[in-house]
Design a protein around this motif. Sequence first.
Motif, PDB file in Angstrom:
ATOM      1  N   LYS A 162     -17.645 -71.955  11.851  1.00 19.88           N
ATOM      2  CA  LYS A 162     -17.516 -73.165  12.663  1.00 19.88           C
ATOM      3  C   LYS A 162     -16.865 -72.791  13.978  1.00 19.88           C
ATOM      4  O   LYS A 162     -15.952 -71.964  14.017  1.00 19.88           O
ATOM      5  N   ALA A 163     -17.328 -73.409  15.048  1.00 20.27           N
ATOM      6  CA  ALA A 163     -16.759 -73.120  16.366  1.00 20.27           C
ATOM      7  C   ALA A 163     -16.586 -74.411  17.145  1.00 20.27           C
ATOM      8  O   ALA A 163     -17.279 -75.400  16.911  1.00 20.27           O
ATOM      9  N   GLU A 164     -15.653 -74.345  18.062  1.00 19.50           N
ATOM     10  CA  GLU A 164     -15.403 -75.470  18.957  1.00 19.50           C
ATOM     11  C   GLU A 164     -15.519 -74.957  20.388  1.00 19.50           C
ATOM     12  O   GLU A 164     -14.932 -73.928  20.733  1.00 19.50           O
ATOM     13  N   GLU A 165     -16.292 -75.657  21.204  1.00 20.43           N
ATOM     14  CA  GLU A 165     -16.415 -75.247  22.599  1.00 20.43           C
ATOM     15  C   GLU A 165     -15.091 -75.499  23.317  1.00 20.43           C
ATOM     16  O   GLU A 165     -14.435 -76.513  23.093  1.00 20.43           O
ATOM     17  N   VAL A 166     -14.715 -74.545  24.142  1.00 21.46           N
ATOM     18  CA  VAL A 166     -13.446 -74.597  24.861  1.00 21.46           C
ATOM     19  C   VAL A 166     -13.737 -74.508  26.351  1.00 21.46           C
ATOM     20  O   VAL A 166     -14.546 -73.676  26.779  1.00 21.46           O
ATOM     21  N   LYS A 188     -19.418 -69.920  28.945  1.00 23.93           N
ATOM     22  CA  LYS A 188     -19.489 -70.746  27.741  1.00 23.93           C
ATOM     23  C   LYS A 188     -18.538 -70.104  26.738  1.00 23.93           C
ATOM     24  O   LYS A 188     -18.753 -68.976  26.293  1.00 23.93           O
ATOM     25  N   VAL A 189     -17.481 -70.824  26.397  1.00 27.67           N
ATOM     26  CA  VAL A 189     -16.427 -70.276  25.533  1.00 27.67           C
ATOM     27  C   VAL A 189     -16.384 -71.069  24.227  1.00 27.67           C
ATOM     28  O   VAL A 189     -16.418 -72.303  24.239  1.00 27.67           O
ATOM     29  N   TYR A 190     -16.301 -70.316  23.137  1.00 29.60           N
ATOM     30  CA  TYR A 190     -16.155 -70.935  21.823  1.00 29.60           C
ATOM     31  C   TYR A 190     -14.977 -70.294  21.103  1.00 29.60           C
ATOM     32  O   TYR A 190     -14.811 -69.073  21.128  1.00 29.60           O
ATOM     33  N   GLU A 191     -14.178 -71.140  20.464  1.00 33.23           N
ATOM     34  CA  GLU A 191     -13.105 -70.668  19.590  1.00 33.23           C
ATOM     35  C   GLU A 191     -13.596 -70.873  18.166  1.00 33.23           C
ATOM     36  O   GLU A 191     -13.964 -71.986  17.782  1.00 33.23           O
ATOM     37  N   TRP A 192     -13.607 -69.780  17.412  1.00 31.64           N
ATOM     38  CA  TRP A 192     -14.169 -69.806  16.070  1.00 31.64           C
ATOM     39  C   TRP A 192     -13.081 -69.980  15.019  1.00 31.64           C
ATOM     40  O   TRP A 192     -12.002 -69.425  15.136  1.00 31.64           O
ATOM     41  N   TRP A 244     -12.604 -65.570  19.721  1.00 32.01           N
ATOM     42  CA  TRP A 244     -13.277 -66.272  20.808  1.00 32.01           C
ATOM     43  C   TRP A 244     -14.556 -65.536  21.171  1.00 32.01           C
ATOM     44  O   TRP A 244     -14.590 -64.298  21.183  1.00 32.01           O
ATOM     45  N   SER A 245     -15.598 -66.295  21.497  1.00 28.78           N
ATOM     46  CA  SER A 245     -16.799 -65.703  22.082  1.00 28.78           C
ATOM     47  C   SER A 245     -16.933 -66.303  23.477  1.00 28.78           C
ATOM     48  O   SER A 245     -16.720 -67.497  23.676  1.00 28.78           O
TER      49      SER A 245
END
Length: 95
Positions: A3-7, A52-56, A76-77
């Motif tokens: 699961k990831a949330e866009e940051v 585009k940053v995602y915290e997983w 983070w990706s």
Amino acid sequence: MMKAEEVNPDSLFKNRGIYEKTFFHETQTIKVTKEQFLALNQQFFPERAQLKVYEWDTSFSNHYNRARDCFGAYLWSIYDEKKYRFTVISILLEP
């Protein structure tokens, strides 16, 4: 399942934010100065508007278990849409 949330990039790179704090945490074995940290991030991410940053959520793997139980585990990706560059940053804070 991962699961990831866009940051928002500004949120990730904010002064004294969690991303910065992980680099200066007492458990880190490689020490960097604030200037080195800022220079490194400027070199990798010079134009942050197109990131585009995602915290997983790290619960998808037992690799992060000990760090989650200690000081924290972060993943983070970061995708640079202009340069087509994908970066993954994984930080485990454990004694």
